[in-house]
Scaffold this active site. Structure first.
Site, PDB file in Angstrom:
ATOM      1  CB  THR A 175      -0.957   0.056   1.214  1.00  0.00           C
ATOM      2  OG1 THR A 175      -1.694   1.274   1.162  1.00  0.00           O
ATOM      3  CG2 THR A 175      -0.223  -0.025   2.535  1.00  0.00           C
ATOM      4  CG  ASP A 204      -9.405  -3.201  -1.677  1.00  0.00           C
ATOM      5  OD1 ASP A 204      -8.702  -2.250  -2.050  1.00  0.00           O
ATOM      6  OD2 ASP A 204     -10.599  -3.325  -2.006  1.00  0.00           O
ATOM      7  CG  PHE A 258      -6.659   7.218   6.906  1.00  0.00           C
ATOM      8  CD1 PHE A 258      -6.314   6.385   7.944  1.00  0.00           C
ATOM      9  CD2 PHE A 258      -7.153   6.636   5.729  1.00  0.00           C
ATOM     10  CE1 PHE A 258      -6.442   4.997   7.830  1.00  0.00           C
ATOM     11  CE2 PHE A 258      -7.284   5.257   5.602  1.00  0.00           C
ATOM     12  CZ  PHE A 258      -6.933   4.441   6.657  1.00  0.00           C
ATOM     13  CE  LYS A 265      -8.776   3.670  11.979  1.00  0.00           C
ATOM     14  NZ  LYS A 265      -8.434   4.520  10.827  1.00  0.00           N
ATOM     15  NE  ARG A 271      -6.093  -0.140   8.266  1.00  0.00           N
ATOM     16  CZ  ARG A 271      -7.061   0.388   7.520  1.00  0.00           C
ATOM     17  NH1 ARG A 271      -7.492  -0.232   6.437  1.00  0.00           N
ATOM     18  NH2 ARG A 271      -7.610   1.530   7.845  1.00  0.00           N
TER      19      ARG A 271
HETATM   20  P1  IMP Z   1      -8.101   1.202  -0.850  1.00  0.00           P
HETATM   21  O1  IMP Z   1      -6.755   1.865  -0.720  1.00  0.00           O
HETATM   22  O2  IMP Z   1      -8.530   0.929  -2.217  1.00  0.00           O
HETATM   23  O3  IMP Z   1      -8.207   0.023   0.061  1.00  0.00           O
HETATM   24  O4  IMP Z   1      -9.139   2.301  -0.337  1.00  0.00           O
HETATM   25  C1  IMP Z   1      -9.455   2.419   0.973  1.00  0.00           C
HETATM   26  C2  IMP Z   1     -10.306   3.663   1.188  1.00  0.00           C
HETATM   27  O5  IMP Z   1     -11.329   3.309   2.135  1.00  0.00           O
HETATM   28  C3  IMP Z   1      -9.508   4.788   1.831  1.00  0.00           C
HETATM   29  O6  IMP Z   1      -9.030   5.689   0.899  1.00  0.00           O
HETATM   30  C4  IMP Z   1     -10.545   5.416   2.738  1.00  0.00           C
HETATM   31  O7  IMP Z   1     -11.330   6.298   1.999  1.00  0.00           O
HETATM   32  C5  IMP Z   1     -11.418   4.243   3.151  1.00  0.00           C
HETATM   33  N1  IMP Z   1     -10.917   3.628   4.411  1.00  0.00           N
HETATM   34  C6  IMP Z   1     -10.352   2.395   4.558  1.00  0.00           C
HETATM   35  N2  IMP Z   1      -9.987   2.200   5.837  1.00  0.00           N
HETATM   36  C7  IMP Z   1     -10.321   3.319   6.494  1.00  0.00           C
HETATM   37  C8  IMP Z   1     -10.173   3.717   7.860  1.00  0.00           C
HETATM   38  O8  IMP Z   1      -9.627   3.026   8.724  1.00  0.00           O
HETATM   39  N3  IMP Z   1     -10.645   4.934   8.153  1.00  0.00           N
HETATM   40  C9  IMP Z   1     -11.235   5.749   7.245  1.00  0.00           C
HETATM   41  N4  IMP Z   1     -11.368   5.443   5.963  1.00  0.00           N
HETATM   42  C10 IMP Z   1     -10.931   4.224   5.589  1.00  0.00           C
END
Ligand code: IMP
Length: 205
Positions: free
Chosen positions: A16, A77, A162, A185, A191
């Site tokens: 990531t 993801d 975030f 958290k 996660r």
């Molecule tokens: P990925 O990188 O495609 O998995 O996108 C994940 C997206 O989901 C992030 O950009 C956030 O918008 C949202 N997201 C995932 N985990 C969290 C979290 O722990 N807090 C807030 N938003 C999250």
């Protein structure tokens, strides 16, 4: 590669570029003695998240990182699924308001989509699927999921975390995720739950 005992590897590459996720996953894996290397230390080309499921996208990312690094790889993801929106933003959480959307853009769109929806119908969940590949050609990846249920607030609260954290209420605490300390958290999050499941799988528990 198709069988064999599974254990926690001493070193993994994290697939990531999201610094929020790197911080959270490194803190959790570090506690178990696993050294985490960011994929930015290697030549891992960016991949398109073309899957329709969290699992597909996690696998795509983990495979690219394992290939580029030669190390076991873990990819996350994750996203937010909102009941009143039929599961949206879901796998498109990062791109909800468009390909170049910022967290603020996505949060604003989420609030707009939920305008007028009463608190009792604003339930949803943060979802995380972790994929672990021992190598790029591992035919037997491990997939684990974690869910964190809560509700979408009507206005952002808190400065931490975030993504959608300022809008996600943890009902048992009466606070948004952005109002939690990082360590707090990390004990409750989607996660953390997915990683706990991964650890249990690897240790055979
Ligand atoms: P990925 O990188 O495609 O998995 O996108 C994940 C997206 O989901 C992030 O950009 C956030 O918008 C949202 N997201 C995932 N985990 C969290 C979290 O722990 N807090 C807030 N938003 C999250």
């Amino acid at each position: 590669m198709g069988s064999g005992r599974r254990t926690l590897p001493p070193r993994v590459v994290l697939a990531t570029g999201n610094q929020g996720k790197v911080r959270e996953l490194s803190a959790l894996l570090g506690r178990w003695g696993v050294e985490v290397v960011s994929q930015s230390a290697f030549d891992v080309p960016p991949v398109e998240e073309t899957g329709e499921t969290f699992a597909e996208n996690a696998l795509i990312k983990a495979r690219a990182a394992a290939l580029g690094s030669g190390l076991p790889a873990i990819a996350d993801d994750s996203g937010l699924t909102v009941d009143a929106l039929g599961g949206a933003p879901g796998v498109r959480s990062a791109r909800f308001a468009g390909d170049a959307a910022t967290d603020a853009d996505n949060n604003a769109l989420l609030l707009a989509r939920l305008a007028g929806v009463p608190a009792s119908e604003r339930g949803g969940a943060f979802v995380c699927v972790l994929a672990m590949l021992r190598a790029a050609d591992d035919p037997l990846p491990i997939l684990c999921e974690g869910l964190w249920r809560g509700a979408v607030l009507e206005a952002p609260r808190g400065e931490g975390g975030f993504g959608y954290d300022p809008l996600f209420l943890v009902p048992s605490l009466g606070r948004s995720v952005a109002e939690l300390a990082p360590a707090e958290k990390n004990t409750l999050s989607h996660r953390a739950r997915a990683l706990g499941a991964l650890r249990a799988r690897l240790l055979g528990r």
